[in-house]
Write a protein that holds these residues in place. Structure first.
Motif, mmCIF file in Angstrom:
data_model
loop_
_atom_site.group_PDB
_atom_site.id
_atom_site.type_symbol
_atom_site.label_atom_id
_atom_site.label_comp_id
_atom_site.label_asym_id
_atom_site.label_seq_id
_atom_site.Cartn_x
_atom_site.Cartn_y
_atom_site.Cartn_z
ATOM 1 N N SER A 11 0.855 -1.194 0.000
ATOM 2 C CA SER A 11 0.000 0.000 0.000
ATOM 3 C C SER A 11 0.884 1.235 0.000
ATOM 4 O O SER A 11 1.971 1.230 0.571
ATOM 5 N N LYS A 13 0.563 5.723 0.113
ATOM 6 C CA LYS A 13 -0.228 6.950 0.192
ATOM 7 C C LYS A 13 0.651 8.150 -0.124
ATOM 8 O O LYS A 13 1.821 8.176 0.229
ATOM 9 N N VAL A 19 -3.026 5.837 -2.791
ATOM 10 C CA VAL A 19 -2.824 5.706 -4.233
ATOM 11 C C VAL A 19 -2.889 4.239 -4.636
ATOM 12 O O VAL A 19 -3.486 3.886 -5.646
ATOM 13 N N LEU A 20 -2.284 3.391 -3.829
ATOM 14 C CA LEU A 20 -2.351 1.950 -4.087
ATOM 15 C C LEU A 20 -2.765 1.253 -2.801
ATOM 16 O O LEU A 20 -2.307 1.607 -1.720
ATOM 17 N N GLU A 21 -3.648 0.264 -2.943
ATOM 18 C CA GLU A 21 -4.081 -0.491 -1.766
ATOM 19 C C GLU A 21 -3.904 -1.975 -1.996
ATOM 20 O O GLU A 21 -4.416 -2.532 -2.966
ATOM 21 N N GLY A 42 -2.653 5.484 -10.458
ATOM 22 C CA GLY A 42 -1.514 4.962 -9.708
ATOM 23 C C GLY A 42 -0.476 4.236 -10.550
ATOM 24 O O GLY A 42 0.415 3.600 -9.998
ATOM 25 N N ASN A 208 -6.026 0.767 -10.652
ATOM 26 C CA ASN A 208 -6.863 1.902 -10.296
ATOM 27 C C ASN A 208 -7.055 1.825 -8.791
ATOM 28 O O ASN A 208 -8.051 1.347 -8.296
ATOM 29 N N ARG A 209 -6.059 2.276 -8.071
ATOM 30 C CA ARG A 209 -5.916 2.162 -6.625
ATOM 31 C C ARG A 209 -5.755 0.696 -6.206
ATOM 32 O O ARG A 209 -4.850 0.363 -5.493
ATOM 33 N N ARG A 210 -6.638 -0.172 -6.706
ATOM 34 C CA ARG A 210 -6.432 -1.601 -6.521
ATOM 35 C C ARG A 210 -5.734 -2.137 -7.757
ATOM 36 O O ARG A 210 -5.825 -1.542 -8.832
#
Lengths: 244, 280
Positions: A11, A13, A19-21, A42, A208-210
């Motif tokens: 992850s 931020k 931004v990424l999880e 991301g 897309n974040r994930r």
């Protein structure tokens, strides 16, 4: 097959903005990967994590089994050419030789120059070596930056939107070039254009974040819709006159 | 008239004109080299702040040397000290707090000058701050020339040694970092070299105008040359021509030397813009 890049629950931020999880995926050596996603999703952050320019807030990243910082000189990075000051007085050869730079050395060696020359030949800009970088077209600049990345003797090639702002003819040439490079190294291609080089791509990393990873054949309209959060249709370039 | 100038150059009774001439020639080498990097890296506003902060060091060293009889504390040493401090602060801010960079630059620019003026005001006896703000060739002594020679050597050696690293961080700092280059160290080194260079000419040109002599020759050379080392060579030549012709004209016409040199540089820049636009 050996692992080139492994993300373990990563992850990241920017301040408080996630931004990424929980990015969790593996890329094998020799794969041709397309990193796809909307602007701001991301993609570039993912690239910077792989290069060790950012550190993840949680999770673990391994590049060829080592940390990104240890391995980043094995990654040939090709940034977007539009980010450069077009008035900077450097020649094509100057730029490509930057792939051979070190902290302490007295000028470039014979070997450095050979590698640079070979890299320029391999992307078809051997005859432009003394031309000023600012005098080149967009597509030529892009190839200079690829040559600079190749001059580093990379095991992984990471390209950020290489076809942004170039026309279809150059896109075609670029895809032929990438086809050759695919034989020698792992290629990661950040793009927002799924159609580009789709025939070369082994897997698509959707960001897309994930982050999800799919084999190309497994991409469905549903995936795309999920990625871009809107109703998009797949336009298949390989099937002509399809009724939509 | 011109022969008067050459006679003055050789006249042992008026050494200051000879010293000023030599100082101009000696400074042209680091000015050409560093001015080129400052211009193509577009950090002339950083160099401007460093130049203005120099007054703080000059003021403090004048005050201490007069008040406590510290004869060794030459104003040039004070200038060097404050320029180096300003370069370090600006460098660290632009690396670690980029969003505050312009505020810090403005602050260093103005507080440096205020500090200098305060110390000059409190220094026993009368010192005209105009001397340092706009330059005065009368204050150049033989010691200054020795300091100049040492600084020259330092800048030239570092400039040669790290040419490719400076080129790489100017073109693409991120890529250089990925290649393992200590980009922050090289950036601060470049700012420190800029600081030293700016100090070289403050006595002749003055704090306020020195930035023009740093950037205009490289800007002119950049119109006609497309290689960094060639721009440097041409800039060195132009700087030498501007300082010596400016000195000569100022001697003949009895005008302030610093302003004359800067006006010649500005005029040459204007002419080369026109040549570039009309002919090329």
């Amino acid at each position: 097959m050996n692992t080139a890049i492994n993300f373990g629950n990563v992850s990241f931020k920017y301040g408080s903005l996630p931004v990424l999880e929980n990015a969790d995926f593996t890329i094998n050596q020799g794969d041709f990967i397309s990193i796809l996603g909307p602007n701001g999703g991301g993609k570039t952050t993912l690239a910077k994590l792989i290069l060790g320019l950012h550190d993840p807030d949680s999770g673990r990243i391994a590049v060829n089994g080592k940390t990104p910082r240890q391995m980043r000189d094995k990654i040939g990075y090709v940034p977007q050419y539009s980010l450069f000051d077009p008035n900077l007085p450097v020649s094509v050869k100057d730029v490509v030789l930057m792939g051979r730079i070190r902290n302490f050395f007295v000028g470039y060696s014979r070997r450095d120059k050979d590698y640079a020359a070979k890299a320029m030949e391999s992307v078809g800009i051997g005859d432009l070596s003394t031309t000023s970088f600012s005098a080149l077209s967009g597509g030529q600049r892009q190839r200079v930056l690829i040559a600079r990345a190749l001059a580093t003797e990379p095991e992984i090639l990471l390209l950020d939107e290489p076809t942004a702002n170039v026309d279809a003819a150059i896109e075609y040439k670029m895809s032929a070039m990438l086809k050759e490079l695919k034989k020698k190294m792992t290629v990661l291609l950040i793009t927002h254009d799924l159609g580009f080089v789709s025939e070369l791509v082994d897997k698509v990393v959707c960001v897309n974040r994930r982050v999800h990873i799919h084999p190309t054949s497994g991409i469905t309209e549903e995936h795309i819709r999920e990625l871009y959060n809107e109703n998009m249709k797949i336009v298949r370039h390989d099937i002509k006159e399809e009724k939509i | 008239m011109i022969s008067d100038f050459f006679a003055a150059l050789l006249n042992p009774a008026i050494p200051f004109i000879r010293y000023a001439f030599l100082a101009g020639i000696l400074s042209s080498i680091p000015f050409g080299i560093i001015g080129t990097w400052v211009t193509i890296k577009r950090i002339s506003y950083l160099a401007g702040a460093i130049a203005h902060s120099v007054l703080a060091g000059i003021g403090i060293s004048l005050y201490l040397s007069t008040k406590y009889n510290l004869e060794w504390l030459h104003p040039l040493l004070g200038a060097l000290g404050s320029a180096v401090a300003a370069a370090l602060i600006i460098g660290l801010v632009s690396i670690y707090a980029k969003d505050r960079e312009d505020t810090i630059i403005g602050a260093i620019w103005a507080t440096g000058m205020s500090l200098g003026l305060l110390f000059i005001a409190k220094t026993p006896g009368y010192i005209n701050p105009m001397t340092y703000l706009f330059g005065n060739i009368l204050i150049i002594a033989k010691t200054d020339l020795f300091i100049l020679i040492i600084l020259d050597i330092v800048i030239v050696i570092l400039g040669f040694l790290f040419y490719y690293q400076f080129q790489a961080i100017t073109f693409d700092e991120e890529f250089a970092r990925i290649r393992g280059i200590k980009t922050n160290i090289f950036y601060i080194l470049l700012l420190l070299m800029t600081a030293i260079t700016v100090v070289l000419m403050t006595t002749i040109i003055g704090i306020v105008m020195v930035i023009a002599l740093l950037t205009l020759p490289a800007a002119i050379a950049g119109f006609f040359a497309k290689k960094i080392w060639l721009i440097m060579v041409i800039s060195v030549g132009l700087t030498a021509i501007f300082t010596s012709s400016g000195l000569m004209i100022s001697y003949i016409t009895d005008l302030p030397a610093g302003s004359t040199i800067i006006l010649i540089s500005g005029l040459a820049y204007l002419v080369s813009v026109l040549i570039k636009k009309i002919i090329l």
